[in-house]
Design a protein around this motif. Structure first.
Motif, mmCIF file in Angstrom:
data_model
loop_
_atom_site.group_PDB
_atom_site.id
_atom_site.type_symbol
_atom_site.label_atom_id
_atom_site.label_comp_id
_atom_site.label_asym_id
_atom_site.label_seq_id
_atom_site.Cartn_x
_atom_site.Cartn_y
_atom_site.Cartn_z
ATOM 1 N N PHE A 188 0.825 -1.213 0.000
ATOM 2 C CA PHE A 188 0.000 0.000 0.000
ATOM 3 C C PHE A 188 0.860 1.266 0.000
ATOM 4 O O PHE A 188 1.026 1.935 1.019
ATOM 5 N N GLY A 189 1.382 1.569 -1.198
ATOM 6 C CA GLY A 189 2.110 2.820 -1.374
ATOM 7 C C GLY A 189 1.144 3.947 -1.702
ATOM 8 O O GLY A 189 -0.079 3.775 -1.643
ATOM 9 N N LYS A 190 1.690 5.088 -2.101
ATOM 10 C CA LYS A 190 0.845 6.258 -2.359
ATOM 11 C C LYS A 190 -0.137 6.026 -3.505
ATOM 12 O O LYS A 190 -1.304 6.417 -3.424
ATOM 13 N N MET A 191 0.331 5.405 -4.571
ATOM 14 C CA MET A 191 -0.572 5.198 -5.704
ATOM 15 C C MET A 191 -1.643 4.166 -5.376
ATOM 16 O O MET A 191 -2.816 4.324 -5.772
ATOM 17 N N LEU A 193 -2.977 3.593 -2.506
ATOM 18 C CA LEU A 193 -3.972 4.254 -1.664
ATOM 19 C C LEU A 193 -4.836 5.208 -2.474
ATOM 20 O O LEU A 193 -6.035 5.367 -2.201
ATOM 21 N N ALA A 194 -4.228 5.856 -3.484
ATOM 22 C CA ALA A 194 -4.995 6.758 -4.354
ATOM 23 C C ALA A 194 -6.042 5.978 -5.137
ATOM 24 O O ALA A 194 -7.188 6.427 -5.312
ATOM 25 N N VAL A 195 -5.666 4.797 -5.615
ATOM 26 C CA VAL A 195 -6.617 3.943 -6.339
ATOM 27 C C VAL A 195 -7.778 3.572 -5.428
ATOM 28 O O VAL A 195 -8.952 3.641 -5.830
ATOM 29 N N LEU A 196 -7.471 3.169 -4.190
ATOM 30 C CA LEU A 196 -8.527 2.781 -3.256
ATOM 31 C C LEU A 196 -9.386 3.974 -2.842
ATOM 32 O O LEU A 196 -10.543 3.815 -2.460
ATOM 33 N N GLU A 197 -8.805 5.159 -2.930
ATOM 34 C CA GLU A 197 -9.559 6.369 -2.580
ATOM 35 C C GLU A 197 -10.550 6.756 -3.686
ATOM 36 O O GLU A 197 -11.696 7.126 -3.402
ATOM 37 N N SER A 220 -5.020 12.964 -5.437
ATOM 38 C CA SER A 220 -4.642 12.403 -4.139
ATOM 39 C C SER A 220 -3.434 13.144 -3.588
ATOM 40 O O SER A 220 -2.464 13.416 -4.309
ATOM 41 N N GLU A 221 -3.487 13.467 -2.336
ATOM 42 C CA GLU A 221 -2.419 14.245 -1.691
ATOM 43 C C GLU A 221 -1.091 13.489 -1.742
ATOM 44 O O GLU A 221 -1.001 12.325 -1.372
ATOM 45 N N GLY A 222 -0.068 14.192 -2.220
ATOM 46 C CA GLY A 222 1.283 13.619 -2.243
ATOM 47 C C GLY A 222 1.584 12.775 -3.458
ATOM 48 O O GLY A 222 2.674 12.214 -3.578
ATOM 49 N N LEU A 223 0.638 12.644 -4.375
ATOM 50 C CA LEU A 223 0.868 11.832 -5.574
ATOM 51 C C LEU A 223 0.808 12.743 -6.804
ATOM 52 O O LEU A 223 -0.263 13.017 -7.335
ATOM 53 N N GLN A 224 1.964 13.201 -7.268
ATOM 54 C CA GLN A 224 2.030 14.115 -8.404
ATOM 55 C C GLN A 224 2.085 13.370 -9.738
ATOM 56 O O GLN A 224 1.504 13.809 -10.731
ATOM 57 N N SER A 225 2.770 12.239 -9.757
ATOM 58 C CA SER A 225 2.975 11.528 -11.020
ATOM 59 C C SER A 225 2.617 10.047 -10.887
ATOM 60 O O SER A 225 3.501 9.191 -10.699
ATOM 61 N N PRO A 226 1.349 9.693 -10.965
ATOM 62 C CA PRO A 226 0.961 8.278 -10.910
ATOM 63 C C PRO A 226 1.537 7.520 -12.105
ATOM 64 O O PRO A 226 1.680 8.071 -13.189
ATOM 65 N N GLN A 227 1.870 6.265 -11.887
ATOM 66 C CA GLN A 227 2.526 5.469 -12.922
ATOM 67 C C GLN A 227 1.512 4.945 -13.936
ATOM 68 O O GLN A 227 0.607 4.171 -13.607
ATOM 69 N N SER A 228 1.699 5.363 -15.188
ATOM 70 C CA SER A 228 0.779 4.972 -16.265
ATOM 71 C C SER A 228 0.706 3.463 -16.487
ATOM 72 O O SER A 228 -0.399 2.906 -16.641
ATOM 73 N N PRO A 229 1.860 2.751 -16.505
ATOM 74 C CA PRO A 229 1.781 1.302 -16.744
ATOM 75 C C PRO A 229 0.933 0.570 -15.711
ATOM 76 O O PRO A 229 0.185 -0.353 -16.062
ATOM 77 N N LEU A 265 -2.369 6.821 10.482
ATOM 78 C CA LEU A 265 -1.380 6.064 11.255
ATOM 79 C C LEU A 265 0.015 6.218 10.660
ATOM 80 O O LEU A 265 1.012 6.329 11.385
ATOM 81 N N GLU A 266 0.093 6.230 9.336
ATOM 82 C CA GLU A 266 1.374 6.406 8.654
ATOM 83 C C GLU A 266 2.006 7.738 9.049
ATOM 84 O O GLU A 266 3.208 7.815 9.346
ATOM 85 N N GLU A 267 1.186 8.789 9.065
ATOM 86 C CA GLU A 267 1.673 10.118 9.448
ATOM 87 C C GLU A 267 2.087 10.167 10.918
ATOM 88 O O GLU A 267 3.112 10.760 11.271
#
Length: 288
Positions: A188-191, A193-197, A220-229, A265-267
């Protein structure tokens, strides 16, 4: 080994008042014995309060005068965290505290009356007699920086444990509603979590173009460049998902709540870790 045991035994002399205490949440039991284990005062209750501990101290002082004792030692059987208040109180009064092994207490009770059952008053006497025989250890009463680090490290461990529990709930959720998700996001990295959000269900990706999905994830906060692949592969997997489609309204609330808590919790763990590092770095012993 023998020298340590002898030192403990020699610590209790004919000038020593031995206090045995059975510890509980609201009410302890204490009793006084001499160096031979003879009862000087029957077991009596001690409330877990300022008044109760002060009264215990007065009882100790009076008993020392009455029986001509110049030294005192208090022994306990540690029970959870309830002994800590007593430990710091006795430390302030300059009274040494020692601990008996719970297994020794149990066995000693069986030797006395063949009844291992719990009995607060009886336990206090058993503990006192173990102490006079030198069967005890010395607890560490943490102070200052050491106490801060212990409290912080313990709390951090609890937060990490809670985050692990939330992670497991998210995995179980995915197993039901989007089992293919972990083929793209094993953790569960930033991307992830963004998908689940924004698109937690396969149906949320249906009919959407890649750029449209990426635009959602960028919010999503903190995710500027989500990975296209990864996004492309997820869209493909979503088309053939075997995820459950019933109960999704409540399930959406559930995963949103889990994601928020996981991030919180991560924060909190990160902030607490930084504070612990700062404490270590500001300590006298730190040489960086």
């Amino acid at each position: 080994m023998h020298s340590i045991s002898n030192k403990k035994i020699n610590q209790v002399t004919d000038q020593t008042l031995v206090v045995g205490m059975d510890i509980a949440k609201k009410k302890h039991y204490a009793c006084f014995v001499d160096e031979r284990g003879r009862g000087l005062k029957k077991p009596f209750p001690v409330l877990q309060s300022k008044e109760g501990l002060e009264w215990l101290y007065q009882c100790i002082v009076e008993a020392m005068k009455e029986f001509g004792k110049t030294e005192v030692i208090v022994g306990i059987e540690p029970t959870g965290h309830y002994w800590l208040n007593l430990a710091y109180f006795l430390d302030e009064k300059g009274i040494p505290l020692v601990m008996t092994n719970p297994m020794h207490v149990k066995r000693s009770k069986e030797l006395d009356d063949n009844l291992p059952t719990k009995h607060d008053a009886k336990d206090a006497l058993v503990i006192a007699r173990l102490v006079k025989d030198g069967r005890f250890s010395y607890p560490r009463i943490l102070k200052g920086m050491e106490a801060e680090l212990r409290v912080g490290a313990t709390f951090r461990s609890k937060l990490v444990e809670e985050q692990g529990a939330v992670r497991n709930q998210m995995i179980r959720w995915l197993d039901r509603y989007f089992p293919e998700f972990t083929q793209v996001f094993p953790s569960f990295g930033k991307m992830a979590l963004a998908v689940l959000e924004y698109t937690p269900f396969p149906s949320d990706l249906a009919g959407k173009e890649l750029e449209e999905v990426l635009a959602l994830y960028r919010q999503s906060e903190g995710l500027q460049s989500p990975q296209s692949p990864k996004a492309k592969k997820l869209i493909e997997l979503a088309q053939h998902s075997i995820g459950v489609t019933e109960g999704q309204q409540m399930a959406r609330i559930e995963i949103a709540t889990l994601v928020r808590r996981y991030r919180q919790l991560e924060e909190e763990i990160e902030a607490l870790t930084e504070q612990l590092i700062e404490l270590v770095q500001t300590s006298v012993e730190y040489d960086g």
